[in-house]
Motif scaffolding. Sequence first.
Motif, PDB file in Angstrom:
ATOM      1  N   LEU A  81       0.831  -1.204   0.000  1.00 22.46           N
ATOM      2  CA  LEU A  81       0.000   0.000   0.000  1.00 22.46           C
ATOM      3  C   LEU A  81       0.870   1.260   0.000  1.00 22.46           C
ATOM      4  O   LEU A  81       0.671   2.168  -0.820  1.00 22.46           O
ATOM      5  N   LEU A  82       1.824   1.305   0.920  1.00 20.03           N
ATOM      6  CA  LEU A  82       2.682   2.487   1.015  1.00 20.03           C
ATOM      7  C   LEU A  82       3.629   2.567  -0.176  1.00 20.03           C
ATOM      8  O   LEU A  82       3.875   3.649  -0.721  1.00 20.03           O
ATOM      9  N   GLU A  83       4.142   1.426  -0.588  1.00 17.40           N
ATOM     10  CA  GLU A  83       5.084   1.403  -1.708  1.00 17.40           C
ATOM     11  C   GLU A  83       4.432   1.887  -2.995  1.00 17.40           C
ATOM     12  O   GLU A  83       4.994   2.715  -3.725  1.00 17.40           O
ATOM     13  N   ALA A 114      12.390   8.942   2.172  1.00 18.43           N
ATOM     14  CA  ALA A 114      11.970   8.598   3.527  1.00 18.43           C
ATOM     15  C   ALA A 114      10.766   7.665   3.518  1.00 18.43           C
ATOM     16  O   ALA A 114      10.700   6.697   4.288  1.00 18.43           O
ATOM     17  N   VAL A 115       9.794   7.936   2.644  1.00 16.80           N
ATOM     18  CA  VAL A 115       8.592   7.090   2.577  1.00 16.80           C
ATOM     19  C   VAL A 115       8.958   5.663   2.163  1.00 16.80           C
ATOM     20  O   VAL A 115       8.484   4.685   2.757  1.00 16.80           O
ATOM     21  N   LEU A 116       9.809   5.533   1.180  1.00 17.50           N
ATOM     22  CA  LEU A 116      10.195   4.203   0.702  1.00 17.50           C
ATOM     23  C   LEU A 116      11.091   3.480   1.695  1.00 17.50           C
ATOM     24  O   LEU A 116      11.147   2.246   1.708  1.00 17.50           O
ATOM     25  N   LEU A 117      11.797   4.231   2.531  1.00 15.58           N
ATOM     26  CA  LEU A 117      12.561   3.594   3.599  1.00 15.58           C
ATOM     27  C   LEU A 117      11.608   2.905   4.581  1.00 15.58           C
ATOM     28  O   LEU A 117      11.843   1.762   4.985  1.00 15.58           O
ATOM     29  N   VAL A 118      10.532   3.586   4.931  1.00 14.86           N
ATOM     30  CA  VAL A 118       9.533   2.981   5.824  1.00 14.86           C
ATOM     31  C   VAL A 118       8.915   1.752   5.157  1.00 14.86           C
ATOM     32  O   VAL A 118       8.752   0.703   5.784  1.00 14.86           O
ATOM     33  N   SER A 119       8.580   1.879   3.888  1.00 15.04           N
ATOM     34  CA  SER A 119       8.008   0.748   3.153  1.00 15.04           C
ATOM     35  C   SER A 119       8.974  -0.433   3.123  1.00 15.04           C
ATOM     36  O   SER A 119       8.581  -1.592   3.312  1.00 15.04           O
TER      37      SER A 119
END
Length: 334
Positions: free
Chosen positions: A223-225, A271-276
Amino acid sequence: MDIDAFVLANQPAWDRLDKLARRRNRLTGAEIDELVELYQRVATHLSIVRSGQTGGQADAVLVGRLSSLVARARSAVTGAHTPAWHEVVRFFTVSFPVVAYRARRWWIGAAVASLAVAYVIGAWIAANPDVQATIGTPAEIRQLVEHDFADYYSESPAASFAGHVWLNNAWVSMQLIMWSILLGVMIPWVLWQNAANLGVVAGLMHANGKAGVFWGLILPHGLLELSAVFLAAAVGMRLGWTVIDPGPRRRGEALAEQGRAVMSVALGLVAVLLVSGLIEAGVTPSGLPTPVRVGIGVLAEALFLTYVIVFGRRAERGGETGDIERPPDVAPSA
């Protein structure tokens, strides 16, 4: 006039400028005007000393003293540099979310179109054994649905896998943004490939009774990715469209603003993709129950979208565009 007489005549002005520069944050309106006037006067004094017009050779000590004073006064007049922490806070509370929010129509369009393509391809493959046979042999398909798909998430150490996933997804997002240089015409093709691959795997997993495995493994991080990928595509296409329709501003000015805004998204997506990637490496292959793993993915997606909506909408209402605070190519006009 010799150097000693020059110093004696101007020392009071230098002392007064030094005092005002040190009190830069506590000056009245009149004192600010005085600061500016003294800064200009002492800058002239520095030029005189450097040129030796005081009647002798330039005094190195006096030049150094006046240079330091003029530099501090210039900083007081023009304002100090913004602290680094302020730039970081502004980036995450203004620049990144407002660019994502302003691109929401492109973002939603990219998501809906991609998911529709994936659904159509997945449903077509799941319902047609003949189509499945063109993708691979029965043994190859069995290996994929029973082993390869699930093993992909656990075959490497979590830290190594997270780094690999992060770099790969960041590269895909950067490609989408880079295609904006060519008006974004290749971005739909990249999205098509991504959606087609997703649809093929989904169709094969559903056709072989592994739908639960597929969704249980793809949703926690997917979802996030996918949101990040769709956002990269959205800002890239929006930048490409700016070339065609710059709006009321000059084309070069609009492109410069939108280009800097796109770079904000590029950095934010790291940063978002690091969390993903961390979710994909630590949550997706974990032994947690499927509802818990999916719930973590849904929570991460909800937090990200809420963040963009809340901060992005607030920044947009405040007149922010995601551009830098003092863009070099924007001049006041009547």
